[in-house]
Design an enzyme around this catalytic site. Structure first.
Site, PDB file in Angstrom:
ATOM      1  N   GLY A  10     -30.690 -49.714  24.228  1.00 22.34           N
ATOM      2  CA  GLY A  10     -31.409 -49.706  25.513  1.00 22.34           C
ATOM      3  C   GLY A  10     -32.279 -50.938  25.693  1.00 22.34           C
ATOM      4  CB  SER A  12     -30.280 -53.636  29.923  1.00 20.19           C
ATOM      5  OG  SER A  12     -30.736 -52.313  30.129  1.00 20.19           O
ATOM      6  NE  ARG A  13     -33.066 -50.372  33.291  1.00 17.62           N
ATOM      7  CZ  ARG A  13     -33.754 -49.242  33.429  1.00 17.62           C
ATOM      8  NH1 ARG A  13     -35.043 -49.278  33.707  1.00 17.62           N
ATOM      9  NH2 ARG A  13     -33.167 -48.070  33.316  1.00 17.62           N
ATOM     10  CG  ASN A  88     -36.235 -49.183  23.443  1.00 17.60           C
ATOM     11  OD1 ASN A  88     -37.435 -48.998  23.580  1.00 17.60           O
ATOM     12  ND2 ASN A  88     -35.459 -49.559  24.466  1.00 17.60           N
ATOM     13  CB  SER A 140     -43.481 -40.921  24.035  1.00 18.09           C
ATOM     14  OG  SER A 140     -44.457 -40.644  25.020  1.00 18.09           O
ATOM     15  CE1 TYR A 153     -39.460 -39.803  27.440  1.00 13.78           C
ATOM     16  CE2 TYR A 153     -41.806 -39.289  27.349  1.00 13.78           C
ATOM     17  CZ  TYR A 153     -40.764 -40.191  27.203  1.00 13.78           C
ATOM     18  OH  TYR A 153     -41.038 -41.486  26.816  1.00 13.78           O
ATOM     19  CB  THR A 156     -36.511 -35.882  23.475  1.00 17.88           C
ATOM     20  OG1 THR A 156     -37.378 -36.653  24.318  1.00 17.88           O
ATOM     21  CG2 THR A 156     -35.676 -34.943  24.307  1.00 17.88           C
ATOM     22  CE  LYS A 157     -38.979 -40.840  24.057  1.00 20.82           C
ATOM     23  NZ  LYS A 157     -38.305 -42.037  23.507  1.00 20.82           N
ATOM     24  CB  ILE A 186     -45.345 -49.469  28.102  1.00 19.96           C
ATOM     25  CG1 ILE A 186     -45.759 -48.773  26.784  1.00 19.96           C
ATOM     26  CG2 ILE A 186     -45.054 -50.948  27.900  1.00 19.96           C
ATOM     27  CD1 ILE A 186     -46.975 -49.310  26.084  1.00 19.96           C
TER      28      ILE A 186
END
Ligand code: NAP
Length: 246
Positions: A10, A12-13, A88, A140, A153, A156-157, A186
């Site tokens: 991950g 690309s950005r 990531n 996270s 979320y 998962t973290k 972030i």
């Protein structure tokens, strides 16, 4: 000296792209991975190769086993082996739990933790035969504290943190360190796509440093954890959060 290779899922950005830039500037061969943002990945590839880095950009939907295998095979064929793996790639979901569907559950868990597992499973045997390596998982702050409206979320973290700790024990004698970075807030698409500028301003009130972070704050931590300076650090959760969770 032989160049080391980093693979960042991950990238690309956002945070992943900034990690790619930092490792490229520090002499690593870089494997960029993209899913939907091919143009951004190619622009990043151009940017870092123009500055002298050896890099490739590889498509992989991290939820798909065959894509993960191809990402690993392409990286290995190009650069010999992977010294640093940064797991990531991730997606978020902001919803009350009773509004979440089972499809959304699967999508979050497949992207945020199953992809991490499948990538790690391939890289570990290679690291073992190469005498060691570094694995850095991006969790996270919500994996540490739980975030309201982000139950799935956060789960998962949290799973990433447990996975990191277990793996760190499993490979401590094999010179493979496994650590987690737990970012706070972030400044990336992940935040900007769900919050207005006013909401981002309000979030700052909950951060003792009163500012949200540039992705470079996470990238410099990743670079440190990949370095020999961090050889005695394993199984840790490193908060990059401006004091938001202490
Ligand atoms: P972002 O700007 O939304 O970027 C997410 C990245 O993940 C993109 O490169 C995207 O690739 C990739 N990705 C998503 N689904 C994928 C899939 N199925 N296969 C492969 N790649 C996939 O997010 P970010 O803020 O940089 O977040 C990066 C990591 O940091 C995530 O794990 C996130 O949970 C974590 N994090 C972020 C924050 C924050 O405040 N931003 C805080 C704590 C933790 P494509 O665009 O190519 O599809």
């Amino acid at each position: 000296m032989k160049r080391k290779t980093v693979l960042i899922t991950g990238s690309s950005r956002g945070i992943g792209a900034e990690i790619a830039r930092h490792f490229a500037e520090n002499g690593y061969n870089v494997v960029i991975n993209y899913f939907q943002s091919k143009d951004k990945a190619m622009a990043l590839l151009e940017e870092i190769t123009q500055k002298g880095a050896n890099a490739i950009a590889v498509y992989a939907d991290i939820r798909q086993e065959k894509d993960v295998q191809n990402l690993f095979d392409t990286a290995t064929k190009t650069f010999g082996h992977i010294d640093v793996l940064v797991n990531n790639a991730g997606i978020a979901l902001t919803k009350l739990v009773f509004d979440c569907t089972t499809e959304e559950f699967d999508n979050l868990f497949f992207t945020n933790i199953k992809g991490n597992f499948m990538m790690t499973r391939l890289v570990v045997p290679q690291m073992l035969s190469n005498g060691g390596g570094k694995i850095i998982n991006i969790s996270s702050i919500w994996g540490q504290t739980g975030g309201a409206m982000e139950a799935l979320y956060s789960s998962t973290k949290g799973a990433i943190i447990s996975f990191t700790k277990a793996l760190a024990k499993e490979y401590a004698l094999s010179n493979i360190t496994v650590n987690t970075i737990a970012p706070g807030v972030i400044d990336t698409d992940m935040i900007r796509s769900v919050h207005t500028d006013e909401e981002v301003e309000m979030v700052k009130e909950f951060i003792p440093m009163n500012k949200i972070a540039h992705p470079k704050e996470v990238a410099t931590m990743a670079l440190f954890l990949a370095s020999d300076k961090a050889n005695y650090i394993t199984g840790q959760v490193l908060g990059v959060n401006g004091g938001m969770y202490i």
